[in-house]
Enzyme design. Structure first.
Site, PDB file in Angstrom:
ATOM      1  N   GLU A  46      56.837   8.208  30.438  1.00 21.09           N
ATOM      2  CA  GLU A  46      57.528   9.205  31.239  1.00 21.09           C
ATOM      3  C   GLU A  46      56.708  10.460  31.472  1.00 21.09           C
ATOM      4  O   GLU A  46      55.884  10.846  30.664  1.00 21.09           O
ATOM      5  CB  GLU A  46      58.855   9.536  30.572  1.00 21.09           C
ATOM      6  CG  GLU A  46      59.785   8.356  30.752  1.00 21.09           C
ATOM      7  CD  GLU A  46      61.103   8.528  30.050  1.00 21.09           C
ATOM      8  OE1 GLU A  46      62.047   7.842  30.460  1.00 21.09           O
ATOM      9  OE2 GLU A  46      61.186   9.334  29.131  1.00 21.09           O
ATOM     10  N   CYS A  95      54.842  17.781  31.954  1.00 24.86           N
ATOM     11  CA  CYS A  95      54.699  17.251  30.600  1.00 24.86           C
ATOM     12  C   CYS A  95      54.272  15.790  30.717  1.00 24.86           C
ATOM     13  O   CYS A  95      54.998  14.980  31.287  1.00 24.86           O
ATOM     14  CB  CYS A  95      56.055  17.383  29.898  1.00 24.86           C
ATOM     15  SG  CYS A  95      56.082  16.675  28.255  1.00 24.86           S
ATOM     16  N   CYS A 130      54.122   5.338  20.017  1.00 32.48           N
ATOM     17  CA  CYS A 130      53.299   6.192  19.149  1.00 32.48           C
ATOM     18  C   CYS A 130      53.315   5.630  17.736  1.00 32.48           C
ATOM     19  O   CYS A 130      54.355   5.191  17.251  1.00 32.48           O
ATOM     20  CB  CYS A 130      53.839   7.620  19.144  1.00 32.48           C
ATOM     21  SG  CYS A 130      52.843   8.737  18.138  1.00 32.48           S
ATOM     22  N   CYS A 174      57.157   9.808  13.521  1.00 27.86           N
ATOM     23  CA  CYS A 174      57.878  10.944  12.946  1.00 27.86           C
ATOM     24  C   CYS A 174      59.367  10.617  12.881  1.00 27.86           C
ATOM     25  O   CYS A 174      59.898   9.932  13.764  1.00 27.86           O
ATOM     26  CB  CYS A 174      57.659  12.191  13.791  1.00 27.86           C
ATOM     27  SG  CYS A 174      55.920  12.671  13.862  1.00 27.86           S
ATOM     28  N   CYS A 215      61.713  11.514  15.960  1.00 31.11           N
ATOM     29  CA  CYS A 215      61.210  11.269  17.324  1.00 31.11           C
ATOM     30  C   CYS A 215      61.516   9.847  17.775  1.00 31.11           C
ATOM     31  O   CYS A 215      61.141   8.880  17.110  1.00 31.11           O
ATOM     32  CB  CYS A 215      59.705  11.519  17.360  1.00 31.11           C
ATOM     33  SG  CYS A 215      58.959  11.124  18.952  1.00 31.11           S
ATOM     34  N   GLY A 274      53.484   9.817  22.870  1.00 36.05           N
ATOM     35  CA  GLY A 274      52.181   9.508  22.289  1.00 36.05           C
ATOM     36  C   GLY A 274      51.492  10.671  21.618  1.00 36.05           C
ATOM     37  O   GLY A 274      51.838  11.837  21.830  1.00 36.05           O
ATOM     38  N   GLU A 275      50.514  10.324  20.784  1.00 41.47           N
ATOM     39  CA  GLU A 275      49.708  11.328  20.088  1.00 41.47           C
ATOM     40  C   GLU A 275      48.345  11.383  20.791  1.00 41.47           C
ATOM     41  O   GLU A 275      47.511  10.488  20.649  1.00 41.47           O
ATOM     42  CB  GLU A 275      49.569  10.920  18.611  1.00 41.47           C
ATOM     43  CG  GLU A 275      48.545  11.709  17.826  1.00 41.47           C
ATOM     44  CD  GLU A 275      48.641  13.223  17.977  1.00 41.47           C
ATOM     45  OE1 GLU A 275      49.697  13.799  17.693  1.00 41.47           O
ATOM     46  OE2 GLU A 275      47.644  13.833  18.406  1.00 41.47           O
ATOM     47  N   SER A 329      49.317  19.019  22.574  1.00 38.85           N
ATOM     48  CA  SER A 329      50.168  19.094  21.375  1.00 38.85           C
ATOM     49  C   SER A 329      49.821  17.942  20.441  1.00 38.85           C
ATOM     50  O   SER A 329      49.750  16.787  20.859  1.00 38.85           O
ATOM     51  CB  SER A 329      51.640  18.994  21.800  1.00 38.85           C
ATOM     52  OG  SER A 329      52.468  18.924  20.655  1.00 38.85           O
ATOM     53  N   ASN A 372      66.737  17.201  19.539  1.00 35.12           N
ATOM     54  CA  ASN A 372      67.497  16.388  20.496  1.00 35.12           C
ATOM     55  C   ASN A 372      67.907  15.110  19.793  1.00 35.12           C
ATOM     56  O   ASN A 372      67.058  14.250  19.556  1.00 35.12           O
ATOM     57  CB  ASN A 372      66.642  16.062  21.710  1.00 35.12           C
ATOM     58  CG  ASN A 372      66.418  17.282  22.565  1.00 35.12           C
ATOM     59  OD1 ASN A 372      67.366  17.975  22.933  1.00 35.12           O
ATOM     60  ND2 ASN A 372      65.171  17.588  22.824  1.00 35.12           N
ATOM     61  N   CYS A 389      62.739  16.774  24.832  1.00 39.79           N
ATOM     62  CA  CYS A 389      61.721  16.317  23.866  1.00 39.79           C
ATOM     63  C   CYS A 389      62.260  15.224  22.970  1.00 39.79           C
ATOM     64  O   CYS A 389      63.357  15.303  22.459  1.00 39.79           O
ATOM     65  CB  CYS A 389      61.316  17.454  22.946  1.00 39.79           C
ATOM     66  SG  CYS A 389      60.721  18.865  23.792  1.00 39.79           S
TER      67      CYS A 389
HETATM   68  N1  SAH Z   1      52.541  13.543  19.579  1.00 38.92           N
HETATM   69  C1  SAH Z   1      52.399  14.911  19.915  1.00 38.92           C
HETATM   70  C2  SAH Z   1      52.883  15.247  21.307  1.00 38.92           C
HETATM   71  C3  SAH Z   1      54.139  14.622  21.790  1.00 38.92           C
HETATM   72  S1  SAH Z   1      55.642  15.085  21.014  1.00 38.92           S
HETATM   73  C4  SAH Z   1      53.079  15.772  18.890  1.00 38.92           C
HETATM   74  O1  SAH Z   1      53.801  15.279  18.051  1.00 38.92           O
HETATM   75  O2  SAH Z   1      52.821  16.979  18.917  1.00 38.92           O
HETATM   76  C5  SAH Z   1      55.981  16.679  21.729  1.00 38.92           C
HETATM   77  C6  SAH Z   1      56.876  17.582  20.862  1.00 38.92           C
HETATM   78  O3  SAH Z   1      58.238  17.111  20.853  1.00 38.92           O
HETATM   79  C7  SAH Z   1      56.422  17.616  19.411  1.00 38.92           C
HETATM   80  O4  SAH Z   1      56.418  18.914  18.904  1.00 38.92           O
HETATM   81  C8  SAH Z   1      57.480  16.769  18.751  1.00 38.92           C
HETATM   82  O5  SAH Z   1      57.548  17.037  17.415  1.00 38.92           O
HETATM   83  C9  SAH Z   1      58.721  17.146  19.519  1.00 38.92           C
HETATM   84  N2  SAH Z   1      59.820  16.211  19.336  1.00 38.92           N
HETATM   85  C10 SAH Z   1      59.751  14.886  19.133  1.00 38.92           C
HETATM   86  N3  SAH Z   1      60.984  14.350  19.003  1.00 38.92           N
HETATM   87  C11 SAH Z   1      61.856  15.372  19.135  1.00 38.92           C
HETATM   88  C12 SAH Z   1      63.286  15.457  19.117  1.00 38.92           C
HETATM   89  N4  SAH Z   1      64.038  14.377  18.953  1.00 38.92           N
HETATM   90  N5  SAH Z   1      63.831  16.655  19.315  1.00 38.92           N
HETATM   91  C13 SAH Z   1      63.066  17.758  19.508  1.00 38.92           C
HETATM   92  N6  SAH Z   1      61.736  17.740  19.536  1.00 38.92           N
HETATM   93  C14 SAH Z   1      61.129  16.567  19.342  1.00 38.92           C
HETATM   94 FE1  SF4 Z   2      55.390  12.162  16.087  1.00 40.66          FE
HETATM   95 FE2  SF4 Z   2      54.533  13.134  18.447  1.00 40.66          FE
HETATM   96 FE3  SF4 Z   2      54.263  10.531  17.877  1.00 40.66          FE
HETATM   97 FE4  SF4 Z   2      56.681  11.490  18.320  1.00 40.66          FE
HETATM   98  S1  SF4 Z   2      55.026  11.394  19.809  1.00 40.66           S
HETATM   99  S2  SF4 Z   2      56.083  10.096  16.660  1.00 40.66           S
HETATM  100  S3  SF4 Z   2      56.496  13.553  17.463  1.00 40.66           S
HETATM  101  S4  SF4 Z   2      53.288  12.238  16.811  1.00 40.66           S
END
Ligand code: SAH
Ligand code: SF4
Length: 391
Positions: A93, A106, A113, A117, A120, A172-173, A204, A309, A352
């Site tokens: 997306e 974005c 990924c 986390c 996420c 993705g990272e 990020s 979220n 997010c």
């Molecule tokens: N992988 C990278 C970039 C993509 S995630 C990273 O983790 O930084 C972009 C942002 O959205 C990150 O700060 C992530 O922690 C946050 N994020 C992921 N899932 C979320 C959720 N369910 N609610 C709010 N923020 C979230």
């Molecule tokens: Fe973690 Fe960013 Fe990967 Fe989601 S996209 S699992 S927040 S590293």
């Protein structure tokens, strides 16, 4: 059989080399870059200042194709989300967030990924594959020219730029898909392509320490780090990568990065999770961490608090608004600039961490494939595809 070269995959230096292979002078690469990235051209015949012989050569060997659009939704707050097909049932997306004096895109860097986390939904989906350069820059290319088309804005530098800022905060990272990410970043910054300043492009990361150092040398854009926790025990449970690169190492990498960064602070993202990481004690621990009182260096920073979220499988809840406010106040009282991210695009699942819902919904595959056929009828059968042709 030779695969057509997708010119969206090539950075300025590679495009120059490609033109060389075709027996063309380096300035042709500049012309091509401008046609592609400033005029949004995908048809070589439209490139009127290129010799007919070169256009013909390109037409048999190259294409300009971004991933196909599967769906395109605009939220009531103006946020626009595209779902893009990256093949084999994978989709990513791209989200456009309009604001008064800027437009932020974005973008995603991987399908799924591997970092996983806890909060996420992309992470919960698992890792499918890295995106190519063309699939990453193709998101900017597609979005910029779709937005211009919708608004009736001219292509080329005379037309008003719709996307003024890019954040790599989609799926993705980015630092685990390093080379394609950096090549795409270089295209974003190139004056013959998008000409964005390094301050307006933010990467990020969840904290891939060695790659933060590498990025500082290769293409130091603005940096956001997903912190989400004030100590290692808590962060180990939320961002599993922390076990490999704990906070002390992460803070040291942030400090080193700032020597090369276009801004003099790191943005720390902090997802507000009810009763998990949102107490006053956590806020004070965070202050000690970034001010260098826990053994690491002090890191000049801003905080961006992201209200979580929720998604059903997470088992986590969003902190309530008064709690988020109180948390922000403690940071601000310590002199740290703190913002709370507005939740946007909620009604189209573009907030997010929600950038996966539709992808996981396999029941919609048929609907997506139908859309794909529609787009191919509209833009030609090569739309969004790298195909093989016989010479
Ligand atoms: N992988 C990278 C970039 C993509 S995630 C990273 O983790 O930084 C972009 C942002 O959205 C990150 O700060 C992530 O922690 C946050 N994020 C992921 N899932 C979320 C959720 N369910 N609610 C709010 N923020 C979230
Ligand atoms: Fe973690 Fe960013 Fe990967 Fe989601 S996209 S699992 S927040 S590293």
């Amino acid at each position: 059989m030779t695969a057509l070269t997708n010119l969206l995959d090539l950075d300025p230096a590679q495009l120059t080399a490609y033109c060389g292979e075709l027996g063309e002078k380096p300035f042709r690469a500049k012309q091509l870059l401008r046609w592609i990235h400033q005029f949004g051209a995908h048809d070589f015949d439209a490139m009127t200042d290129l010799a007919k012989s070169l256009r013909d050569k390109l037409a048999t060997r190259a294409i300009i194709a971004a991933p196909a659009v599967i769906s395109d939704h605009t939220s009531s707050d103006g946020t626009r989300k595209w779902l893009l097909d990256v093949g084999q049932g994978n989709a990513v997306e791209t989200v456009f967030i309009p604001e008064e004096n800027r437009g932020t895109l974005c973008i995603s860097t991987q399908a799924g990924c591997a970092v996983n986390c806890r909060f996420c939904s992309t992470g919960k989906q698992g890792f499918s594959r890295n995106l190519t350069v063309g699939e990453i820059i193709g998101q900017l290319w597609m979005a910029e020219f779709e937005l211009r088309k919708s608004k009736g804005v001219e292509p080329g530098h005379k037309g008003e730029r719709q996307i003024t800022n890019v954040v790599m905060m989609g799926m993705g990272e980015p630092l685990l898909n390093y080379e394609p990410t950096v090549t795409a970043l270089k295209l974003m910054l190139d004056d013959n392509a998008y000409g964005l300043s390094r301050r307006r492009v933010t990467l990020s990361t969840s904290g891939v320490v060695p790659m933060i150092d590498k990025l500082s040398q290769d293409c130091a854009v603005a940096m956001a780090v997903s912190l989400h926790a004030s100590n290692d025990t808590l962060r180990d449970g939320l961002v599993p990568l922390n076990k490999k690169y704990p906070l002390r190492e992460l803070m040291a990498a942030c400090k080193r990065y700032l020597e090369f960064a276009p801004r003099d602070f790191i943005t720390f993202e902090y997802c507000m999770l009810d009763d998990v990481n949102d107490t006053d004690v956590h806020a004070r621990e965070l202050i000690a961490l970034v001010q260098g009182h826990t053994g690491g260096p002090a890191v000049p920073c801003k905080f961006n608090l992201i209200p979580f979220n929720p998604f059903p499988e997470s088992g986590l809840k969003r902190s309530n608004n008064p709690r988020i406010k109180a948390f922000a106040q403690i940071l601000m009282d310590a002199g740290i600039v703190t913002t709370v991210r507005k939740t946007r695009g909620d009604d189209i699942d573009a907030a997010c961490g929600q950038l996966a819902g539709e992808v996981q919904d396999r029941t919609r595959v048929q609907e997506r494939m139908q859309k794909m056929t529609e787009y191919q009828q509209k833009f030609g059968k090569n739309f969004g595809r790298i195909i093989e042709v016989s010479q």
